[in-house]
Design a protein around this motif. Sequence first.
Motif, PDB file in Angstrom:
ATOM      1  N   ASN A  61       2.021   7.682  -3.733  1.00  0.00           N
ATOM      2  CA  ASN A  61       1.610   9.180  -2.991  1.00  0.00           C
ATOM      3  C   ASN A  61       0.943   8.294  -1.470  1.00  0.00           C
ATOM      4  OD1 ASN A  61       2.958  10.452  -4.827  1.00  0.00           O
ATOM      5  ND2 ASN A  61       1.650  11.266  -5.049  1.00  0.00           N
ATOM      6  N   LYS A  62       0.094   7.998  -1.723  1.00  0.00           N
ATOM      7  CA  LYS A  62      -0.180   7.235  -0.356  1.00  0.00           C
ATOM      8  C   LYS A  62       0.360   6.050   0.146  1.00  0.00           C
ATOM      9  CE  LYS A  62      -5.281   6.960  -0.328  1.00  0.00           C
ATOM     10  NZ  LYS A  62      -6.540   7.272  -0.386  1.00  0.00           N
ATOM     11  N   GLY A  63       0.689   5.529  -0.238  1.00  0.00           N
ATOM     12  CA  GLY A  63       1.506   4.394   0.300  1.00  0.00           C
ATOM     13  C   GLY A  63       0.677   2.820  -0.354  1.00  0.00           C
ATOM     14  N   ASP A  64      -0.364   3.192  -0.772  1.00  0.00           N
ATOM     15  CA  ASP A  64      -0.829   2.126  -1.020  1.00  0.00           C
ATOM     16  C   ASP A  64      -0.155   0.832  -2.398  1.00  0.00           C
ATOM     17  OD1 ASP A  64      -2.613   0.103  -1.580  1.00  0.00           O
ATOM     18  OD2 ASP A  64      -4.661   1.545  -1.938  1.00  0.00           O
ATOM     19  N   ALA A  65       0.715   0.097  -1.635  1.00  0.00           N
ATOM     20  CA  ALA A  65       1.640  -0.815  -1.897  1.00  0.00           C
ATOM     21  C   ALA A  65       1.106  -1.991  -3.316  1.00  0.00           C
ATOM     22  CB  ALA A  65       2.437  -1.645  -1.858  1.00  0.00           C
ATOM     23  N   HIS A  66      -0.666  -2.578  -2.280  1.00  0.00           N
ATOM     24  CA  HIS A  66      -1.279  -2.877  -2.953  1.00  0.00           C
ATOM     25  C   HIS A  66      -2.061  -3.040  -4.156  1.00  0.00           C
ATOM     26  CE1 HIS A  66      -3.728  -6.493  -3.590  1.00  0.00           C
ATOM     27  NE2 HIS A  66      -4.723  -5.805  -3.556  1.00  0.00           N
ATOM     28  N   ALA A  67      -2.241  -1.714  -3.684  1.00  0.00           N
ATOM     29  CA  ALA A  67      -3.362  -0.924  -5.177  1.00  0.00           C
ATOM     30  C   ALA A  67      -2.308  -0.892  -6.723  1.00  0.00           C
ATOM     31  CB  ALA A  67      -4.015   0.390  -4.619  1.00  0.00           C
ATOM     32  N   ALA A  68      -1.452   0.226  -5.948  1.00  0.00           N
ATOM     33  CA  ALA A  68       0.000  -0.273  -6.733  1.00  0.00           C
ATOM     34  C   ALA A  68       0.159  -0.955  -7.893  1.00  0.00           C
ATOM     35  CB  ALA A  68       0.951   0.772  -6.547  1.00  0.00           C
ATOM     36  N   GLY A  69       0.757  -2.579  -6.913  1.00  0.00           N
ATOM     37  CA  GLY A  69       0.715  -3.863  -7.813  1.00  0.00           C
ATOM     38  C   GLY A  69       0.003  -4.050  -9.040  1.00  0.00           C
ATOM     39  N   GLU A  70      -1.524  -3.671  -8.757  1.00  0.00           N
ATOM     40  CA  GLU A  70      -2.704  -4.448  -8.924  1.00  0.00           C
ATOM     41  C   GLU A  70      -2.720  -3.353 -10.408  1.00  0.00           C
ATOM     42  OE1 GLU A  70      -7.089  -4.695  -7.832  1.00  0.00           O
ATOM     43  OE2 GLU A  70      -5.814  -5.296  -5.798  1.00  0.00           O
ATOM     44  N   ILE A  71      -2.550  -1.765  -9.823  1.00  0.00           N
ATOM     45  CA  ILE A  71      -2.582  -0.882 -11.161  1.00  0.00           C
ATOM     46  C   ILE A  71      -1.941  -1.091 -12.150  1.00  0.00           C
ATOM     47  CG2 ILE A  71      -2.593   1.505 -12.185  1.00  0.00           C
ATOM     48  CD1 ILE A  71      -3.604   1.877  -9.649  1.00  0.00           C
ATOM     49  N   GLU A  72      -0.345  -1.757 -12.196  1.00  0.00           N
ATOM     50  CA  GLU A  72       0.921  -2.227 -12.456  1.00  0.00           C
ATOM     51  C   GLU A  72       0.602  -3.358 -13.614  1.00  0.00           C
ATOM     52  OE1 GLU A  72       4.013  -2.356  -9.520  1.00  0.00           O
ATOM     53  OE2 GLU A  72       4.330   0.113  -9.594  1.00  0.00           O
ATOM     54  N   SER A  73      -0.488  -4.334 -12.934  1.00  0.00           N
ATOM     55  CA  SER A  73      -0.086  -4.822 -13.840  1.00  0.00           C
ATOM     56  C   SER A  73      -1.349  -4.887 -14.626  1.00  0.00           C
ATOM     57  CB  SER A  73      -0.999  -6.691 -12.523  1.00  0.00           C
ATOM     58  OG  SER A  73      -0.163  -7.131 -11.915  1.00  0.00           O
TER      59      SER A  73
END
Length: 79
Positions: A61-73
């Motif tokens: 929702n915040k558009g934070d692709a880096h954090a989203a990638g870490e969380i997905e990992s």
Amino acid sequence: MALEYKGLGRVEDALSTFEKLRAKDENYVPMYIICGTMLIEADRREIAKQWLSAGLEVARNKGDAHAAGEIESALATLG
């Protein structure tokens, strides 16, 4: 304070502190990653999944692709 508890291995105290932080600011993405990985390490997989899934939604929702990638990992380690 949550990080201090985490470092001392006081998972329940850390979790309680993360929950208080979440109640004050649910849009703070790093807490989801830190809390989720702490819970994975403590073999609290179901609650870890809940925290990480919520964090993934916030990051997206915040558009934070880096954090989203870490969380997905991190979520991927839960199977």
